[in-house]
Design a protein around this motif. Structure first.
Motif, PDB file in Angstrom:
ATOM      1  N   TYR A   1       5.399 -10.487 -15.974  1.00 51.60           N
ATOM      2  CA  TYR A   1       4.419  -9.989 -15.021  1.00 51.60           C
ATOM      3  C   TYR A   1       3.195 -10.875 -15.194  1.00 51.60           C
ATOM      4  O   TYR A   1       2.480 -10.790 -16.184  1.00 51.60           O
ATOM      5  CB  TYR A   1       4.110  -8.509 -15.291  1.00 51.60           C
TER       6      TYR A   1
ATOM      7  N   TRP B   1      -2.120   0.908 -16.884  1.00 56.68           N
ATOM      8  CA  TRP B   1      -2.060  -0.307 -16.051  1.00 56.68           C
ATOM      9  C   TRP B   1      -0.652  -0.553 -15.535  1.00 56.68           C
ATOM     10  O   TRP B   1      -0.450  -1.073 -14.441  1.00 56.68           O
ATOM     11  CB  TRP B   1      -2.544  -1.507 -16.884  1.00 56.68           C
ATOM     12  N   ASN B   2       0.316  -0.175 -16.350  1.00 56.39           N
ATOM     13  CA  ASN B   2       1.716  -0.340 -15.982  1.00 56.39           C
ATOM     14  C   ASN B   2       2.131   0.823 -15.082  1.00 56.39           C
ATOM     15  O   ASN B   2       2.539   1.882 -15.548  1.00 56.39           O
ATOM     16  CB  ASN B   2       2.537  -0.361 -17.272  1.00 56.39           C
ATOM     17  N   ASP B   3       2.034   0.612 -13.790  1.00 52.59           N
ATOM     18  CA  ASP B   3       2.336   1.664 -12.813  1.00 52.59           C
ATOM     19  C   ASP B   3       3.757   2.202 -12.946  1.00 52.59           C
ATOM     20  O   ASP B   3       4.041   3.331 -12.555  1.00 52.59           O
ATOM     21  CB  ASP B   3       2.204   1.102 -11.390  1.00 52.59           C
ATOM     22  N   GLY B   4       4.643   1.352 -13.459  1.00 53.26           N
ATOM     23  CA  GLY B   4       6.058   1.723 -13.501  1.00 53.26           C
ATOM     24  C   GLY B   4       6.377   2.791 -14.538  1.00 53.26           C
ATOM     25  O   GLY B   4       7.406   3.458 -14.454  1.00 53.26           O
TER      26      GLY B   4
ATOM     27  N   GLU C   1       8.209  -5.295 -13.592  1.00 49.85           N
ATOM     28  CA  GLU C   1       7.729  -4.720 -14.860  1.00 49.85           C
ATOM     29  C   GLU C   1       8.862  -4.508 -15.866  1.00 49.85           C
ATOM     30  O   GLU C   1       8.618  -4.412 -17.059  1.00 49.85           O
ATOM     31  CB  GLU C   1       7.037  -3.365 -14.621  1.00 49.85           C
TER      32      GLU C   1
ATOM     33  N   ARG D   1      -8.178  -0.390  -9.215  1.00 49.25           N
ATOM     34  CA  ARG D   1      -8.339  -1.387 -10.272  1.00 49.25           C
ATOM     35  C   ARG D   1      -8.071  -2.792  -9.765  1.00 49.25           C
ATOM     36  O   ARG D   1      -8.651  -3.755 -10.257  1.00 49.25           O
ATOM     37  CB  ARG D   1      -7.421  -1.079 -11.450  1.00 49.25           C
ATOM     38  N   ASP D   2      -7.193  -2.907  -8.747  1.00 46.28           N
ATOM     39  CA  ASP D   2      -6.759  -4.241  -8.333  1.00 46.28           C
ATOM     40  C   ASP D   2      -7.902  -5.065  -7.760  1.00 46.28           C
ATOM     41  O   ASP D   2      -8.216  -6.149  -8.244  1.00 46.28           O
ATOM     42  CB  ASP D   2      -5.631  -4.151  -7.300  1.00 46.28           C
TER      43      ASP D   2
HETATM   44  C1  GLC Z   1       0.960  -3.677  -9.378  1.00 44.68           C
HETATM   45  C2  GLC Z   1      -0.288  -2.878  -9.154  1.00 44.68           C
HETATM   46  C3  GLC Z   1      -1.246  -3.023 -10.315  1.00 44.68           C
HETATM   47  C4  GLC Z   1      -0.533  -2.676 -11.604  1.00 44.68           C
HETATM   48  C5  GLC Z   1       0.674  -3.566 -11.771  1.00 44.68           C
HETATM   49  C6  GLC Z   1       1.472  -3.273 -13.009  1.00 44.68           C
HETATM   50  O1  GLC Z   1       0.674  -5.043  -9.335  1.00 44.68           O
HETATM   51  O2  GLC Z   1      -0.912  -3.265  -7.952  1.00 44.68           O
HETATM   52  O3  GLC Z   1      -2.355  -2.193 -10.138  1.00 44.68           O
HETATM   53  O4  GLC Z   1      -1.423  -2.791 -12.680  1.00 44.68           O
HETATM   54  O5  GLC Z   1       1.508  -3.389 -10.644  1.00 44.68           O
HETATM   55  O6  GLC Z   1       2.237  -2.119 -12.886  1.00 44.68           O
END
Ligand code: GLC
Length: 791
Positions: A631, A477-480, A626, A361-362
């Motif tokens: 962010y 989208w929030n990888d965390g 995050e 996605r990035d």
């Molecule tokens: C990082 C990841 C991105 C993601 C973001 C929020 O920046 O590269 O893909 O959406 O974290 O977690």
């Protein structure tokens, strides 16, 4: 005073350079330079490293992450042979304090200017367009009235492969440094690579390239071994060889591989001399020799510098804004495009994050940056990313370009960025033919891009909860948030909104493709999404972010921490899921809980305890990244949402807070570069509230550019023309936006003497009034004058 000047630096008048006045910036202030293939990063002290293709898999020079010491770099020492005084052309590694010190970070180059003991030095580093090398151009000026005998010594350590090579004692055994008198320098090979060979074995293949480091002046000596150059138990600050003025000429396979070239320069009083060095990564030995010979010539290097400048021009100058806001102008016209292209898409590494990989996605989102200047690059990225999709519609979360391996996850939004970016490319270019491009699937077989996009959408349809909300899977989208949905039961309301928005734009494309059955189905899915998100996702004053596999809400007033998340509010507005009343309510909640002095927080309050159930978001200290920080990427979406919710002043206020030059005046709290976006800024629960972090390698650069031109200036492409819908601060008298659109230049002058936020009274195209607020798609290759009166 320079523009946005503080004690560390300022912008040049046209914003095209950032000039740093001291080595002692509160964090390394760097430049990430790439020509699309060959890249390097350089800090204001002289720290940094170089790579070709991938900073993680194909590092040329050795370095380790350390933003405090910033002690890994590629250096030039200088020695005054009459006094035996030594210093370096950048602050590191010798750390002398010169009488004058300036670092100019420009587009595609960095120059160190300093004066020490009557010698002015100007050291410019840049990457040559279309060639796998960087050039170091050096000018020395004797400002004293005595004759000077100077020696220069270059220095770097070789990695040649995976970085960082912490197991140096293994890796150094394979590097072979050779000095070649014909090219005034080194060629360097490595007989082992971590990449797999044809049989799939690792560590049983040679490195694919030949590195080189050469000089325009015939070296008086050289060394390829760290032990003889630095000296046992010494360091780069005091290398034995420089003090002794003796380079040992140790080369071959039995040392600890470095490169140092020693050249002598004699200067009469007030005389100057120019010289240059190359550093590169050729495909083979012959190419290394050809490139070295060509660029061991100061005139050729001058020409290369000019070609580098011309290379960047069209990428930046096909679209120019002139507004009353200089920070917006500098960032939009120059730095955000440069950051997104040079660092995010091409270099893919920064000081805080060394990647080398492509995020699905990035880099798709990043590639939107090319739409106004060179949409063919966006197209290229779309097709590459389509090729990382499996035939079941799922995609690699990220992949490494040289090793060609990646990570398979159940992330729920990755795959949807393909139709999103494709649709945006079409809106800009009207090039529907991209949909017919045939692209292979990652696991075999092939299909048109249209089918790839449809597969992504259909795959998402298969991942709904029984009550009709998209599943979050391993994360959205929030990888965390990577603990809550592994069992494929937890839901993401944000993914629901994102999917809804994509369908709005993709349904017409499906109809165009006569895919009416699918289009009808998508209409049904949209209405299900709208109804369910409003039914199950509404928490009274805002939308919740997600639910967990075990049925708990995330981002709800009932939670102990993390009551409210930003993305489900902003995208409820952007997607049109929220009705008028809820738009207002949820954005009011954003204003109340999330809008802080340095931007909108991703969530509030931050999690204070690490929780495996939630995911790594909770493992960050409260207020970091995050976990309740700003962010920046997500904060840009809030600018759009405020505009769509009818609050343009609030949108602009937020924009200003996250636009980096505006942080120039509280720089000791902000700390990081004021000319590129940070990935994050500490939230109020951090003791360092307002401190910037993880600059350069951030997806926010492209988005901050986009929200300025398309939403605040409000000029955005639609199928049949350019929409003019400004949402500017009423204090503005107007602005000018000159841009290329489908091969035709529109020079748009907006007059806001009425001092409104939005609303168009009159538009004249080439002095003739037109109806409505859309400029026609003229496509005649000419330049058209547009005058707009707001009111
Ligand atoms: C990082 C990841 C991105 C993601 C973001 C929020 O920046 O590269 O893909 O959406 O974290 O977690």
């Amino acid at each position: 005073m320079g523009l946005f000047e503080n004690e560390y630096g300022y912008f040049s008048d046209d914003g095209s350079e950032y000039i740093i006045k001291t080595p002692f910036t509160p964090r390394p202030w760097v430049n990430a330079i790439s020509n699309g293939e060959y890249s390097f990063i350089v800090s204001q002290t002289g720290g940094g490293y170089s790579w070709r293709f991938s900073a993680g898999e194909n590092r040329l020079t050795r370095s380790f992450q350390d933003i405090i010491e910033d002690r890994w770099g590629k250096y030039i020492y200088i020695r005054d042979n009459d006094t035996a005084q030594c210093w370096s052309l950048s602050y590191k590694p010798m750390c002398r304090e010169p009488e004058h010190y300036e670092v100019h970070h420009g587009i595609g180059y960095t120059t160190f200017i300093q004066e020490y003991k009557g010698i002015e030095s100007r050291w410019t580093l840049f990457a040559v367009p279309g060639q796998p090398l960087e050039i170091w151009r050096v000018k020395l000026i004797n400002k004293s009235d005595r004759k000077r005998s100077l020696d220069l010594f270059t220095y770097m350590e070789w990695t040649l492969g995976n970085a960082p090579d912490e197991h140096r004692e293994f890796h150094k055994l394979f590097i072979d440094t050779q000095y070649n008198n014909d090219i005034n320098g080194f060629t360097v090979r490595k007989y082992m690579s971590d990449l797999a060979n044809a049989k799939g074995q690792h560590s049983n293949r040679s490195w694919d390239y030949v590195a080189f480091h050469t000089s325009s002046l015939k070296p008086v000596s050289y060394d390829g071994d760290k032990e003889s150059f630095i000296g046992m138990y010494c360091d780069e600050k005091n290398p034995k060889a420089v003090h002794d003025r003796v380079l040992a000429r140790n080369v071959g396979r039995f040392g600890d591989a470095i490169a140092s070239l020693q050249v002598s320069v004699n200067l009469e009083p007030y005389e100057q001399e120019s010289l240059c060095f190359t550093l590169g990564c050729a495909d083979n030995g012959e190419q290394a020799i050809v490139l070295a010979k060509r660029y061991n010539d100061t005139r050729e290097c001058e020409a290369a510098f000019e070609s580098m400048k011309n290379f960047w021009k069209p990428l930046l100058q096909n679209e120019i804004i002139r507004t009353p806001d200089k920070a917006m102008d500098f960032m939009t016209n120059t730095w955000l495009k440069y950051q997104a292209i040079s660092c995010r898409i091409w270099g893919r590494a920064g000081y805080y994050q060394v990647s080398g990989g492509y995020g699905y996605r990035d880099q798709l989102q990043d590639s939107l940056i090319f739409l106004e200047s060179a949409p063919e690059y966006t197209k290229e990225r779309i097709l590459i990313h389509a090729g990382k999709q499996h035939s079941d519609g799922t995609v690699l979360h990220w992949w490494m370009p040289l090793g060609n391996w990646g990570s398979i996850t159940t992330c729920s939004d990755d795959l949807l960025w393909l139709p999103y970016v494709t649709e945006n490319y079409i809106k800009e270019t009207d090039d529907y033919s991209i949909l017919d491009e045939v692209v292979p699937y990652y696991d075999g077989g092939e299909d048109t891009l249209y089918c790839h996009c449809v597969k992504a959408i259909e795959r998402s349809f298969m991942r709904f909860s029984p009550r009709g909300i998209p599943l979050i899977g391993e994360n959205d989208w929030n990888d965390g948030l990577n603990g809550i949905g592994l069992d494929m039961k937890g839901e993401s309301f944000w993914v629901g909104e994102f999917l809804y928005a994509i369908l709005t734009d993709f349904i017409p494309i499906m109809r165009l493709k006569a895919d009416d059955i699918l289009a009808d189905k998508c209409v049904d899915v949209q209405s299900v999404l709208k109804e369910n998100i409003n039914k199950f996702g509404w928490d009274g004053q805002w939308y919740i972010q997600a639910t967990t596999d075990w049925g708990d809400k995330i981002g709800s007033k009932d939670n102990k921490e993390g009551w409210i998340y930003l993305n489900p509010q902003t995208w409820a507005v952007i997607s049109g899921i929220a009705d008028e009343k809820r738009r207002k309510q949820c954005m009011d909640a954003v204003t109340e809980y999330l809008f802080k002095d340095c931007g909108t927080l991703l969530l509030y309050p931050a999690y204070s305890e690490p929780s495996e159930a939630l995911g790594y978001i909770s493992r960050y200290a409260p207020g970091l990244r995050e976990n309740g920080g700003v962010y920046t990427h997500a904060a840009t979406w809030a600018v759009v949402a405020y505009i769509m919710a009818g609050q343009p002043e609030k949108a602009y206020e937020l924009y200003q807070k996250i636009c980096p030059p505006n942080r120039s005046y509280d720089i000791d709290s902000y700390k990081v570069e004021p000319y590129v976006t940070p990935g994050n800024t500490d939230g109020p629960q951090s003791p360092n509230f307002g401190r910037g972090g993880w600059t350069w390698y951030s997806g926010s650069a492209q988005w901050l550019h986009r929200v300025a031109v398309q939403w605040i200036l409000g000029i955005r492409p639609e199928k049949d023309g350019l929409l003019i819908a400004p949402a500017i601060p009423s204090a503005w008298d107007g602005f000018r936006y000159t841009r290329l659109f489908r091969g035709t230049i529109y020079d748009i002058l907006i007059n806001n003497n009425a001092h409104v936020n939005s609303g168009i009274k009159e538009i004249k195209l080439d002095d003739k009034k037109i109806d409505g607020n859309k400029l026609p798609d003229l496509r005649d290759g000419k330049c058209h004058k547009v005058e707009v009166i707001m009111g």
